[in-house]
Write a protein that holds these residues in place. Structure first.
Motif, PDB file in Angstrom:
ATOM      1  N   UNK A  81       0.651  -1.188   0.196  1.00 40.26           N
ATOM      2  CA  UNK A  81      -0.076  -0.049   0.002  1.00 40.26           C
ATOM      3  C   UNK A  81       0.776   1.087   0.345  1.00 40.26           C
ATOM      4  N   UNK A  82       0.164   2.519  -0.634  1.00 46.50           N
ATOM      5  CA  UNK A  82       1.409   3.284  -0.538  1.00 46.50           C
ATOM      6  C   UNK A  82       2.059   3.514   1.081  1.00 46.50           C
ATOM      7  N   UNK A  83       0.865   3.341   2.254  1.00 45.72           N
ATOM      8  CA  UNK A  83       1.549   4.265   3.233  1.00 45.72           C
ATOM      9  C   UNK A  83       2.732   3.311   3.458  1.00 45.72           C
ATOM     10  N   UNK A  84       2.867   2.355   3.219  1.00 46.66           N
ATOM     11  CA  UNK A  84       4.006   1.625   3.527  1.00 46.66           C
ATOM     12  C   UNK A  84       5.717   2.761   2.859  1.00 46.66           C
ATOM     13  N   UNK A  85       5.135   3.230   1.852  1.00 47.21           N
ATOM     14  CA  UNK A  85       6.342   3.817   1.419  1.00 47.21           C
ATOM     15  C   UNK A  85       6.920   4.929   2.691  1.00 47.21           C
ATOM     16  N   UNK A  86       6.926   5.126   3.715  1.00 45.25           N
ATOM     17  CA  UNK A  86       6.832   5.556   4.986  1.00 45.25           C
ATOM     18  C   UNK A  86       8.154   4.941   5.847  1.00 45.25           C
ATOM     19  N   UNK A  87       8.666   3.543   4.988  1.00 48.31           N
ATOM     20  CA  UNK A  87       9.359   2.891   5.837  1.00 48.31           C
ATOM     21  C   UNK A  87      10.670   2.063   4.604  1.00 48.31           C
ATOM     22  N   UNK A  88      10.213   2.888   3.773  1.00 51.73           N
ATOM     23  CA  UNK A  88      11.137   3.175   3.289  1.00 51.73           C
ATOM     24  C   UNK A  88      12.545   4.521   2.171  1.00 51.73           C
ATOM     25  N   UNK A  89      13.441   4.496   2.112  1.00 48.26           N
ATOM     26  CA  UNK A  89      14.286   5.655   1.622  1.00 48.26           C
ATOM     27  C   UNK A  89      13.927   5.152   0.070  1.00 48.26           C
ATOM     28  N   UNK A  90      13.408   6.996   0.159  1.00 45.43           N
ATOM     29  CA  UNK A  90      13.105   7.750  -1.345  1.00 45.43           C
ATOM     30  C   UNK A  90      13.943   8.315  -1.886  1.00 45.43           C
ATOM     31  N   UNK A  91      14.068   8.301  -3.024  1.00 42.41           N
ATOM     32  CA  UNK A  91      15.321   9.005  -4.361  1.00 42.41           C
ATOM     33  C   UNK A  91      13.768  10.513  -4.895  1.00 42.41           C
ATOM     34  N   UNK A  92      14.027  11.556  -4.387  1.00 47.08           N
ATOM     35  CA  UNK A  92      12.982  12.761  -4.966  1.00 47.08           C
ATOM     36  C   UNK A  92      13.541  13.149  -5.943  1.00 47.08           C
ATOM     37  N   UNK A  93      12.632  13.136  -7.397  1.00 45.89           N
ATOM     38  CA  UNK A  93      12.913  14.059  -8.336  1.00 45.89           C
ATOM     39  C   UNK A  93      12.543  15.870  -7.573  1.00 45.89           C
ATOM     40  N   UNK A  94      13.533  16.721  -7.587  1.00 45.39           N
ATOM     41  CA  UNK A  94      13.477  18.150  -6.197  1.00 45.39           C
ATOM     42  C   UNK A  94      11.966  19.110  -6.450  1.00 45.39           C
ATOM     43  N   UNK A  95      11.598  19.164  -8.096  1.00 46.01           N
ATOM     44  CA  UNK A  95      10.232  19.760  -8.018  1.00 46.01           C
ATOM     45  C   UNK A  95       9.340  18.567  -8.172  1.00 46.01           C
ATOM     46  N   UNK A  96       9.145  17.844  -7.420  1.00 48.20           N
ATOM     47  CA  UNK A  96       8.466  16.820  -7.175  1.00 48.20           C
ATOM     48  C   UNK A  96       8.200  16.929  -5.542  1.00 48.20           C
ATOM     49  N   UNK A  97       9.362  17.050  -5.030  1.00 51.96           N
ATOM     50  CA  UNK A  97       8.278  17.316  -3.817  1.00 51.96           C
ATOM     51  C   UNK A  97       8.345  15.490  -3.018  1.00 51.96           C
ATOM     52  N   UNK A  98       8.268  15.672  -1.417  1.00 47.63           N
ATOM     53  CA  UNK A  98       7.724  14.788  -0.326  1.00 47.63           C
ATOM     54  C   UNK A  98       6.173  14.434  -0.451  1.00 47.63           C
ATOM     55  N   UNK A  99       5.336  14.610  -0.919  1.00 46.50           N
ATOM     56  CA  UNK A  99       3.996  14.642  -1.016  1.00 46.50           C
ATOM     57  C   UNK A  99       3.764  13.814  -2.132  1.00 46.50           C
ATOM     58  N   UNK A 100       4.025  12.809  -2.171  1.00 46.85           N
ATOM     59  CA  UNK A 100       2.880  11.391  -3.522  1.00 46.85           C
ATOM     60  C   UNK A 100       2.540  11.418  -3.482  1.00 46.85           C
ATOM     61  N   UNK A 101       1.231  11.118  -3.867  1.00 47.30           N
ATOM     62  CA  UNK A 101       0.168  11.327  -4.454  1.00 47.30           C
ATOM     63  C   UNK A 101      -0.368  10.188  -5.888  1.00 47.30           C
ATOM     64  N   UNK A 102      -1.293   9.724  -4.799  1.00 49.16           N
ATOM     65  CA  UNK A 102      -1.598   8.327  -5.619  1.00 49.16           C
ATOM     66  C   UNK A 102      -3.397   7.788  -5.909  1.00 49.16           C
ATOM     67  N   UNK A 103      -3.417   7.201  -6.719  1.00 50.02           N
ATOM     68  CA  UNK A 103      -5.188   7.274  -7.519  1.00 50.02           C
ATOM     69  C   UNK A 103      -5.630   5.504  -6.929  1.00 50.02           C
ATOM     70  N   UNK A 104      -6.317   5.734  -6.894  1.00 54.75           N
ATOM     71  CA  UNK A 104      -6.957   4.163  -5.040  1.00 54.75           C
ATOM     72  C   UNK A 104      -8.326   4.305  -5.558  1.00 54.75           C
TER      73      UNK A 104
END
Length: 303
Positions: free
Chosen positions: A180-203
């Motif tokens: 589930x997307x909420x599992x991402x908080x337990x993983x290191x993420x590699x972020x494009x600077x303009x994308x920011x740290x808030x990642x949005x998903x459709x469900x």
């Protein structure tokens, strides 16, 4: 003429962030650029730059004056080139902003062909994913995924630009499964600077937003892709950037049941600039190219 030199020094300094870079661009010395900017500030009895840091920062007044300075310089350039009296003439400068990935995916070749057909046109191409009002930023044409709509700017929406969440098989083999997307908080993420740290998903339950934990933030998409291939974490990037790594098995999609919130590619041009044939012609060709790229699969669907 002195005022034009001052305005140009101000605009180029704002674009480059310091007097030395502006001097290199304008083929003069930093002291000359600094003097021209100082004189312009004296002329208008205001301060354009905050000089308290190593990189010059525009004041609120400077930001406001910058928009007008760009317009004045462009109007002067059009007048000198004869574009005002002969708007059908295909000559003069065109300032363009577009994401680097789209320039590499065919816009760059289009620009070369356009210049070959119209040798009196000068193209200035800025590779950037950052959004913004092209009229205020001094661009004749802007391509990007900007979600905003601006007054006095014509836009043509092309289609969603596919992005994909993926990681290296070696990384996924040693971590807890992502369900589930909420599992991402337990993983290191590699972020494009303009994308920011808030990642949005459709469900099926609606939109989900996750505040991820970035361990690497950069505006270099190629570097992010390489870091992901080496197993340093999870990325979301444009599909053309990761396509080769996916095909080679170096990266695999994750959370395929949760599509990333779409970002739409669109092309924008200030209404006043469409009166110039050189701008209108290139705008139409860029729109046609991006539409054809969509239809021919340059923007493949993400799943």
């Amino acid at each position: 003429m002195d005022m034009l030199l001052k305005l140009k020094a101000f605009v180029v300094t704002a674009d480059t962030g310091n007097f030395s870079a502006a001097a290199r661009t304008l083929h003069t010395s930093p002291s000359v650029i600094m003097k021209r900017v100082d004189e312009l500030e004296w002329d208008f009895k205001t301060t354009f730059f905050d000089r308290s840091t190593r990189r010059l920062t525009l004041t609120d007044t400077g930001q406001s004056y910058l928009t007008h300075a760009r317009q004045l310089l462009r109007s002067y350039s059009d007048m000198v080139s004869g574009a005002i009296l002969n708007p059908g003439t295909i000559e003069g400068p065109i300032r363009i902003k577009a994401p680097a990935v789209l320039i590499r995916q065919g816009l760059g070749d289009l620009f070369i062909r356009y210049r070959a057909e119209h040798p009196l046109v000068q193209l200035e191409i800025i590779a950037s994913d950052r959004g913004g009002n092209p009229a205020e930023e001094g661009f004749d044409i802007s391509v990007g995924m900007d979600q905003m709509t601006y007054p006095d700017v014509v836009e043509q929406v092309i289609r969603p630009f596919p992005r994909l969440l993926c990681a290296a098989p070696a990384y996924l083999a040693r971590c807890e499964p992502l369900l589930h997307p909420r599992d991402l908080i337990h993983h290191p993420c590699l972020t494009f600077s303009l994308a920011g740290s808030i990642w949005g998903f459709n469900s099926p339950e609606g939109r989900i937003e996750v505040d991820v934990r970035p361990v690497l933030i950069t505006n270099d998409e190629g570097y992010l892709c390489a870091a992901a291939r080496d197993g340093h974490g999870i990325i979301q990037l444009a599909l053309p950037i990761v396509a080769d790594a996916l095909q080679a098995g170096q990266l695999v999609p994750v959370l395929e049941d949760f599509a990333l919130v779409e970002r739409w590619v669109k092309i924008m041009v200030p209404t006043a600039r469409l009166e110039l044939t050189r701008v209108k012609l290139l705008f139409d060709r860029m729109a046609m190219h991006l539409t054809a790229a969509r239809d021919e699969g340059l923007f493949p669907e993400s799943h």
